[in-house]
Design a protein around this motif. Sequence first.
Motif, PDB file in Angstrom:
ATOM      1  N   GLU A  74       0.818  -1.208   0.000  1.00 21.75           N
ATOM      2  CA  GLU A  74       0.000   0.000   0.000  1.00 21.75           C
ATOM      3  C   GLU A  74       0.863   1.274   0.000  1.00 21.75           C
ATOM      4  N   GLN A  75       0.455   2.226  -0.839  1.00 19.79           N
ATOM      5  CA  GLN A  75       1.090   3.542  -0.902  1.00 19.79           C
ATOM      6  C   GLN A  75      -0.012   4.606  -0.883  1.00 19.79           C
ATOM      7  N   LEU A  76       0.300   5.745  -0.271  1.00 20.80           N
ATOM      8  CA  LEU A  76      -0.690   6.801  -0.095  1.00 20.80           C
ATOM      9  C   LEU A  76      -0.110   8.151  -0.490  1.00 20.80           C
ATOM     10  N   THR A  77      -0.971   9.147  -0.509  1.00 22.04           N
ATOM     11  CA  THR A  77      -0.568  10.521  -0.812  1.00 22.04           C
ATOM     12  C   THR A  77      -0.686  11.363   0.455  1.00 22.04           C
ATOM     13  N   ILE A  78       0.340  12.196   0.714  1.00 24.45           N
ATOM     14  CA  ILE A  78       0.268  13.110   1.850  1.00 24.45           C
ATOM     15  C   ILE A  78       0.221  14.544   1.318  1.00 24.45           C
ATOM     16  N   VAL A  79      -0.544  15.386   2.034  1.00 24.02           N
ATOM     17  CA  VAL A  79      -0.747  16.764   1.605  1.00 24.02           C
ATOM     18  C   VAL A  79      -0.632  17.685   2.815  1.00 24.02           C
ATOM     19  N   GLY A  80       0.110  18.784   2.659  1.00 24.62           N
ATOM     20  CA  GLY A  80       0.240  19.778   3.710  1.00 24.62           C
ATOM     21  C   GLY A  80      -0.391  21.091   3.293  1.00 24.62           C
ATOM     22  N   PRO A  81      -0.135  22.164   4.035  1.00 27.67           N
ATOM     23  CA  PRO A  81      -0.721  23.477   3.743  1.00 27.67           C
ATOM     24  C   PRO A  81      -0.367  24.023   2.355  1.00 27.67           C
ATOM     25  N   PRO A  85       1.051  17.826  -3.242  1.00 24.89           N
ATOM     26  CA  PRO A  85       1.060  16.470  -2.687  1.00 24.89           C
ATOM     27  C   PRO A  85       2.398  15.769  -2.885  1.00 24.89           C
ATOM     28  N   ILE A  86       2.712  14.860  -1.991  1.00 24.42           N
ATOM     29  CA  ILE A  86       3.783  13.896  -2.198  1.00 24.42           C
ATOM     30  C   ILE A  86       3.103  12.544  -2.318  1.00 24.42           C
ATOM     31  N   GLU A  87       3.234  11.936  -3.481  1.00 23.63           N
ATOM     32  CA  GLU A  87       2.528  10.699  -3.780  1.00 23.63           C
ATOM     33  C   GLU A  87       3.400   9.475  -3.516  1.00 23.63           C
ATOM     34  N   ASN A  88       2.752   8.320  -3.526  1.00 28.88           N
ATOM     35  CA  ASN A  88       3.428   7.021  -3.431  1.00 28.88           C
ATOM     36  C   ASN A  88       4.284   6.889  -2.169  1.00 28.88           C
ATOM     37  N   VAL A  89       3.713   7.327  -1.045  1.00 32.33           N
ATOM     38  CA  VAL A  89       4.403   7.191   0.231  1.00 32.33           C
ATOM     39  C   VAL A  89       4.076   5.811   0.807  1.00 32.33           C
ATOM     40  N   ARG A  90       5.109   5.042   1.072  1.00 35.56           N
ATOM     41  CA  ARG A  90       4.947   3.651   1.485  1.00 35.56           C
ATOM     42  C   ARG A  90       4.360   3.535   2.896  1.00 35.56           C
ATOM     43  N   SER A 104      11.240  13.819   5.757  1.00 35.28           N
ATOM     44  CA  SER A 104      12.535  14.478   5.905  1.00 35.28           C
ATOM     45  C   SER A 104      12.332  15.998   5.967  1.00 35.28           C
ATOM     46  N   MET A 105      13.393  16.695   6.305  1.00 35.17           N
ATOM     47  CA  MET A 105      13.321  18.155   6.321  1.00 35.17           C
ATOM     48  C   MET A 105      13.015  18.690   4.924  1.00 35.17           C
ATOM     49  N   THR A 106      13.612  18.067   3.914  1.00 36.75           N
ATOM     50  CA  THR A 106      13.338  18.482   2.530  1.00 36.75           C
ATOM     51  C   THR A 106      11.859  18.333   2.199  1.00 36.75           C
ATOM     52  N   ASP A 107      11.251  17.220   2.615  1.00 34.66           N
ATOM     53  CA  ASP A 107       9.813  17.025   2.402  1.00 34.66           C
ATOM     54  C   ASP A 107       8.998  18.120   3.078  1.00 34.66           C
ATOM     55  N   SER A 108       9.439  18.543   4.267  1.00 30.24           N
ATOM     56  CA  SER A 108       8.675  19.552   5.010  1.00 30.24           C
ATOM     57  C   SER A 108       8.623  20.868   4.256  1.00 30.24           C
ATOM     58  N   TYR A 109       9.671  21.192   3.486  1.00 28.53           N
ATOM     59  CA  TYR A 109       9.667  22.418   2.687  1.00 28.53           C
ATOM     60  C   TYR A 109       8.656  22.320   1.551  1.00 28.53           C
ATOM     61  N   VAL A 110       8.547  21.127   0.964  1.00 28.36           N
ATOM     62  CA  VAL A 110       7.571  20.918  -0.114  1.00 28.36           C
ATOM     63  C   VAL A 110       6.151  21.023   0.429  1.00 28.36           C
ATOM     64  N   LEU A 111       5.908  20.389   1.570  1.00 33.45           N
ATOM     65  CA  LEU A 111       4.565  20.334   2.143  1.00 33.45           C
ATOM     66  C   LEU A 111       4.173  21.593   2.912  1.00 33.45           C
ATOM     67  N   LYS A 112       5.191  22.396   3.293  1.00 31.14           N
ATOM     68  CA  LYS A 112       4.971  23.590   4.128  1.00 31.14           C
ATOM     69  C   LYS A 112       4.433  23.217   5.506  1.00 31.14           C
ATOM     70  N   VAL A 113       4.990  22.153   6.066  1.00 34.70           N
ATOM     71  CA  VAL A 113       4.663  21.766   7.431  1.00 34.70           C
ATOM     72  C   VAL A 113       5.896  21.966   8.300  1.00 34.70           C
ATOM     73  N   ILE A 129      -1.270  16.831   9.308  1.00 32.81           N
ATOM     74  CA  ILE A 129      -1.079  16.473   7.905  1.00 32.81           C
ATOM     75  C   ILE A 129      -2.287  15.686   7.412  1.00 32.81           C
ATOM     76  N   ARG A 130      -2.496  15.712   6.106  1.00 33.83           N
ATOM     77  CA  ARG A 130      -3.613  14.998   5.486  1.00 33.83           C
ATOM     78  C   ARG A 130      -3.082  13.791   4.718  1.00 33.83           C
ATOM     79  N   ILE A 131      -3.772  12.651   4.886  1.00 29.50           N
ATOM     80  CA  ILE A 131      -3.416  11.431   4.164  1.00 29.50           C
ATOM     81  C   ILE A 131      -4.582  11.072   3.243  1.00 29.50           C
TER      82      ILE A 131
END
Length: 218
Positions: A74-81, A85-90, A104-113, A129-131
């Motif tokens: 299973e993989q899901l999508t996470i979405v922040g403010p 989205p970051i897709e295919n999260v295991r 990761s910290m890099t992901d947090s910049y993309v999601l703005k969390v 965060i939203r899943i």
Amino acid sequence: MDISKEQIAALVKRALLEINNDCKTEGKEAGIPIGVSNRHIHLSKNDLETLFGAGYELTPIKELSQPGQYACKEQLTIVGPSMRPIENVRVLGPVRKASQVEISMTDSYVLKVKPPVRESGNIKDSAPIRIVGPKGVVELNEGCIIANRHIHMSPDEAKVFGLNDGDYVDIDVNGKRKTRWFDVQVRVHKDFRLEMHVDTDDANSAGIGNGFIVTIVK
């Protein structure tokens, strides 16, 4: 004098045995293998069913280094403010009491969390965060963290290193970009196997990957 291939192989084998024996007897000089952890999701039973449907069960595809833990199909999508989205999260199993997203910290910049750096499982007052799944959406009011650098070890391994559960150590990394990691948490449990976990940001910055050997600073 010519040396046969068999003699060379025997010499190499003996040298490797001597190195391994030295590591076992030196204690703190012994190496610790690295496990690089990409972004992933742990789900509660209720959230699993919200995302995939009533009665749904995880589908294991690969055992992880720590006993009882496994990667799932299973993989899901996470979405922040940011709404990017970051897709295919295991998803990792088994299910937990509370859902948790590790990025990761890099992901947090993309999601703005703004997730705190925490031990896995410590999600109180962490980032929301939203899943998004195929059957529904889960809005976590807390649960998004950046996992701290930590070392798993069994009680016997802890004795070799002279460490206890909850200790903090510094780690030398002689990778492509030599560095030192400070305040690495030690986690001791009878079911753990010796391995240090870092995220992709740490691994990439030091130029290392899974299985790379690091050492504890005396």
